[in-house]
Every structure is written in C-alpha cells, then in structure tokens.
Motif scaffolding. Structure first.
Motif, PDB file in Angstrom:
ATOM      1  N   TRP A  81       0.870  -1.166   0.000  1.00 31.58           N
ATOM      2  CA  TRP A  81       0.000   0.000   0.000  1.00 31.58           C
ATOM      3  C   TRP A  81       0.907   1.216   0.000  1.00 31.58           C
ATOM      4  N   VAL A  82       0.965   1.895  -1.118  1.00 30.95           N
ATOM      5  CA  VAL A  82       1.795   3.087  -1.228  1.00 30.95           C
ATOM      6  C   VAL A  82       0.871   4.295  -1.253  1.00 30.95           C
ATOM      7  N   LEU A  83       1.195   5.263  -0.410  1.00 25.45           N
ATOM      8  CA  LEU A  83       0.438   6.499  -0.338  1.00 25.45           C
ATOM      9  C   LEU A  83       1.320   7.626  -0.857  1.00 25.45           C
ATOM     10  N   LEU A  84       0.810   8.358  -1.826  1.00 23.15           N
ATOM     11  CA  LEU A  84       1.485   9.546  -2.346  1.00 23.15           C
ATOM     12  C   LEU A  84       0.634  10.753  -1.983  1.00 23.15           C
ATOM     13  N   ASP A  85       1.190  11.655  -1.202  1.00 23.49           N
ATOM     14  CA  ASP A  85       0.452  12.824  -0.741  1.00 23.49           C
ATOM     15  C   ASP A  85       0.903  14.039  -1.543  1.00 23.49           C
ATOM     16  N   TYR A  86       0.016  14.520  -2.401  1.00 22.87           N
ATOM     17  CA  TYR A  86       0.271  15.721  -3.185  1.00 22.87           C
ATOM     18  C   TYR A  86      -0.524  16.893  -2.609  1.00 22.87           C
ATOM     19  N   ALA A  87      -0.678  16.930  -1.306  1.00 27.02           N
ATOM     20  CA  ALA A  87      -1.408  17.954  -0.555  1.00 27.02           C
ATOM     21  C   ALA A  87      -2.907  17.875  -0.835  1.00 27.02           C
ATOM     22  N   ASP A  88      -3.383  18.421  -1.940  1.00 21.87           N
ATOM     23  CA  ASP A  88      -4.824  18.410  -2.215  1.00 21.87           C
ATOM     24  C   ASP A  88      -5.313  17.082  -2.784  1.00 21.87           C
ATOM     25  N   VAL A  89      -4.384  16.272  -3.266  1.00 21.47           N
ATOM     26  CA  VAL A  89      -4.724  14.960  -3.826  1.00 21.47           C
ATOM     27  C   VAL A  89      -3.883  13.902  -3.115  1.00 21.47           C
ATOM     28  N   VAL A  90      -4.556  12.915  -2.555  1.00 18.45           N
ATOM     29  CA  VAL A  90      -3.858  11.810  -1.897  1.00 18.45           C
ATOM     30  C   VAL A  90      -4.126  10.554  -2.725  1.00 18.45           C
ATOM     31  N   ILE A  91      -3.035   9.905  -3.136  1.00 17.85           N
ATOM     32  CA  ILE A  91      -3.130   8.744  -4.025  1.00 17.85           C
ATOM     33  C   ILE A  91      -2.778   7.492  -3.246  1.00 17.85           C
ATOM     34  N   HIS A  92      -3.664   6.512  -3.305  1.00 10.47           N
ATOM     35  CA  HIS A  92      -3.453   5.217  -2.652  1.00 10.47           C
ATOM     36  C   HIS A  92      -3.323   4.166  -3.750  1.00 10.47           C
ATOM     37  N   VAL A  93      -2.182   3.498  -3.807  1.00 12.73           N
ATOM     38  CA  VAL A  93      -2.024   2.375  -4.726  1.00 12.73           C
ATOM     39  C   VAL A  93      -1.836   1.148  -3.842  1.00 12.73           C
ATOM     40  N   GLN A  94      -2.783   0.236  -3.925  1.00 12.69           N
ATOM     41  CA  GLN A  94      -2.812  -0.904  -3.011  1.00 12.69           C
ATOM     42  C   GLN A  94      -2.720  -2.229  -3.756  1.00 12.69           C
ATOM     43  N   HIS A  95      -2.111  -3.190  -3.072  1.00 12.10           N
ATOM     44  CA  HIS A  95      -2.201  -4.571  -3.542  1.00 12.10           C
ATOM     45  C   HIS A  95      -3.674  -4.939  -3.447  1.00 12.10           C
ATOM     46  N   GLU A  96      -4.168  -5.711  -4.421  1.00 11.12           N
ATOM     47  CA  GLU A  96      -5.611  -5.995  -4.457  1.00 11.12           C
ATOM     48  C   GLU A  96      -6.123  -6.644  -3.174  1.00 11.12           C
ATOM     49  N   GLU A  97      -5.316  -7.464  -2.501  1.00 16.83           N
ATOM     50  CA  GLU A  97      -5.756  -8.080  -1.238  1.00 16.83           C
ATOM     51  C   GLU A  97      -5.933  -7.021  -0.149  1.00 16.83           C
ATOM     52  N   ASP A  98      -5.003  -6.068  -0.074  1.00 19.73           N
ATOM     53  CA  ASP A  98      -5.104  -5.002   0.914  1.00 19.73           C
ATOM     54  C   ASP A  98      -6.282  -4.081   0.615  1.00 19.73           C
ATOM     55  N   ARG A  99      -6.545  -3.891  -0.650  1.00 17.40           N
ATOM     56  CA  ARG A  99      -7.671  -3.029  -1.021  1.00 17.40           C
ATOM     57  C   ARG A  99      -8.989  -3.631  -0.557  1.00 17.40           C
ATOM     58  N   VAL A 100      -9.145  -4.926  -0.729  1.00 13.58           N
ATOM     59  CA  VAL A 100     -10.360  -5.601  -0.263  1.00 13.58           C
ATOM     60  C   VAL A 100     -10.446  -5.531   1.263  1.00 13.58           C
ATOM     61  N   PHE A 101      -9.323  -5.778   1.929  1.00 16.51           N
ATOM     62  CA  PHE A 101      -9.309  -5.806   3.392  1.00 16.51           C
ATOM     63  C   PHE A 101      -9.634  -4.429   3.990  1.00 16.51           C
ATOM     64  N   TYR A 102      -8.973  -3.377   3.497  1.00 17.78           N
ATOM     65  CA  TYR A 102      -9.155  -2.049   4.088  1.00 17.78           C
ATOM     66  C   TYR A 102     -10.377  -1.305   3.550  1.00 17.78           C
ATOM     67  N   ALA A 103     -10.834  -1.647   2.370  1.00 17.80           N
ATOM     68  CA  ALA A 103     -12.088  -1.130   1.793  1.00 17.80           C
ATOM     69  C   ALA A 103     -12.258   0.384   1.952  1.00 17.80           C
ATOM     70  N   LEU A 104     -11.307   1.140   1.436  1.00 20.16           N
ATOM     71  CA  LEU A 104     -11.380   2.596   1.548  1.00 20.16           C
ATOM     72  C   LEU A 104     -12.645   3.159   0.909  1.00 20.16           C
ATOM     73  N   GLU A 105     -13.077   2.565  -0.194  1.00 17.65           N
ATOM     74  CA  GLU A 105     -14.304   3.058  -0.834  1.00 17.65           C
ATOM     75  C   GLU A 105     -15.500   2.955   0.100  1.00 17.65           C
ATOM     76  N   ARG A 106     -15.527   1.908   0.912  1.00 18.30           N
ATOM     77  CA  ARG A 106     -16.634   1.761   1.858  1.00 18.30           C
ATOM     78  C   ARG A 106     -16.563   2.846   2.930  1.00 18.30           C
ATOM     79  N   LEU A 107     -15.356   3.160   3.378  1.00 16.16           N
ATOM     80  CA  LEU A 107     -15.197   4.194   4.404  1.00 16.16           C
ATOM     81  C   LEU A 107     -15.623   5.575   3.900  1.00 16.16           C
ATOM     82  N   TRP A 108     -15.423   5.819   2.618  1.00 15.57           N
ATOM     83  CA  TRP A 108     -15.709   7.122   2.034  1.00 15.57           C
ATOM     84  C   TRP A 108     -16.905   7.064   1.088  1.00 15.57           C
ATOM     85  N   LYS A 109     -17.797   6.109   1.293  1.00 16.79           N
ATOM     86  CA  LYS A 109     -18.913   5.876   0.363  1.00 16.79           C
ATOM     87  C   LYS A 109     -19.860   7.066   0.241  1.00 16.79           C
ATOM     88  N   ASP A 110     -19.884   7.938   1.224  1.00 16.31           N
ATOM     89  CA  ASP A 110     -20.772   9.099   1.175  1.00 16.31           C
ATOM     90  C   ASP A 110     -20.208  10.237   0.325  1.00 16.31           C
TER      91      ASP A 110
END
Length: 131
Positions: A81-110
């Motif tokens: 899971w690599v996080l690139l912080d460009y201040a106004d844009v935060v980029i998350h590139v995740q291994h597919e297993e970590d993406r399923v486990f952490y489910a960021l889309e679910r956390l930010w679904k609203d």
C-alpha cells in the motif's frame, strides 16, 4: 465546497498514468467536504507488489512533468500500500488483497465519485491483461 479544478486535473493525470501501467479499479472520490486536508482521494490496485511499485513510478513520473512532487510518500518499500500525498490529492495504490481488506471506498462511500475521464481504454487494457 467541492474539489478544485486543479485537484481534479491532478487526479485525472495520475489516474491516466496508473491506467497506462495497468492499474485495476481506479476510482477517485471528492473528500473535500469531509476532510480539511485533501480534496480528492485516488485509489488504484494491482495484483503484485512489483506492479504496485510500477504504478507508483508511473504516477510520480507523469506528475513530475508538471513540476509536482509528493509532499509525503509512505509504504514504498513494502509495495503493498503506497500512499502519495500531493497535498490536495492523496493517491493510494494498493495490492488488491489489501484493497479488499481495508475497503477505503466503503469508508468514504458518502463522498461523490470524481469522473476521471478514462473512457473504455483503461478497462480494455485491464481486461486484456487479465485474460
């Protein structure tokens, strides 16, 4: 308050760079109303650590052409899971297993989804690789 045009443009550039490196499930969310520290979260995934790092390299190279460098970079050595912080844009590139486990889309679904204008080219590339 919604994400600025410049933040959306950065996210679109990063998303295209990720798609060029065969990133999967690229999505961006406008988190500006929920967070004071960023406008957009961009999330992409890959099936291996090597590909996660290749995607990150591609994003950094493309944004560097616009004189943009991350303020912070986390997780590069592990490649899960690599996080690139460009201040106004935060980029998350995740291994597919970590993406399923952490489910960021679910956390930010609203949060509203940002149209990345990738078209069908990115989907076709990803499908061709998985065949």
């Amino acid at each position: 308050m919604t994400a600025t045009e410049s933040s959306i443009a950065i996210a679109r550039t990063a998303a295209k760079a990720a798609a060029d490196k065969i990133a999967q499930d690229i999505v961006a969310m406008d988190v500006s109303e929920r967070l004071a520290l960023a406008d957009v979260f961009l999330i992409a995934s890959a099936p291996s650590e090597r590909q996660v790092n290749a995607i990150v390299d591609g994003i950094e190279e493309e944004l560097a052409k616009q004189d943009l460098r991350p303020v912070r970079r986390e997780g590069r050595s592990g490649g899960r899971w690599v996080l690139l912080d460009y201040a106004d844009v935060v980029i998350h590139v995740q291994h597919e297993e970590d993406r399923v486990f952490y489910a960021l889309e679910r956390l930010w679904k609203d949060c509203p989804v940002v149209d990345l204008q990738l078209g069908d080219d990115a989907s076709a590339k990803a499908a061709a690789v998985s065949d």
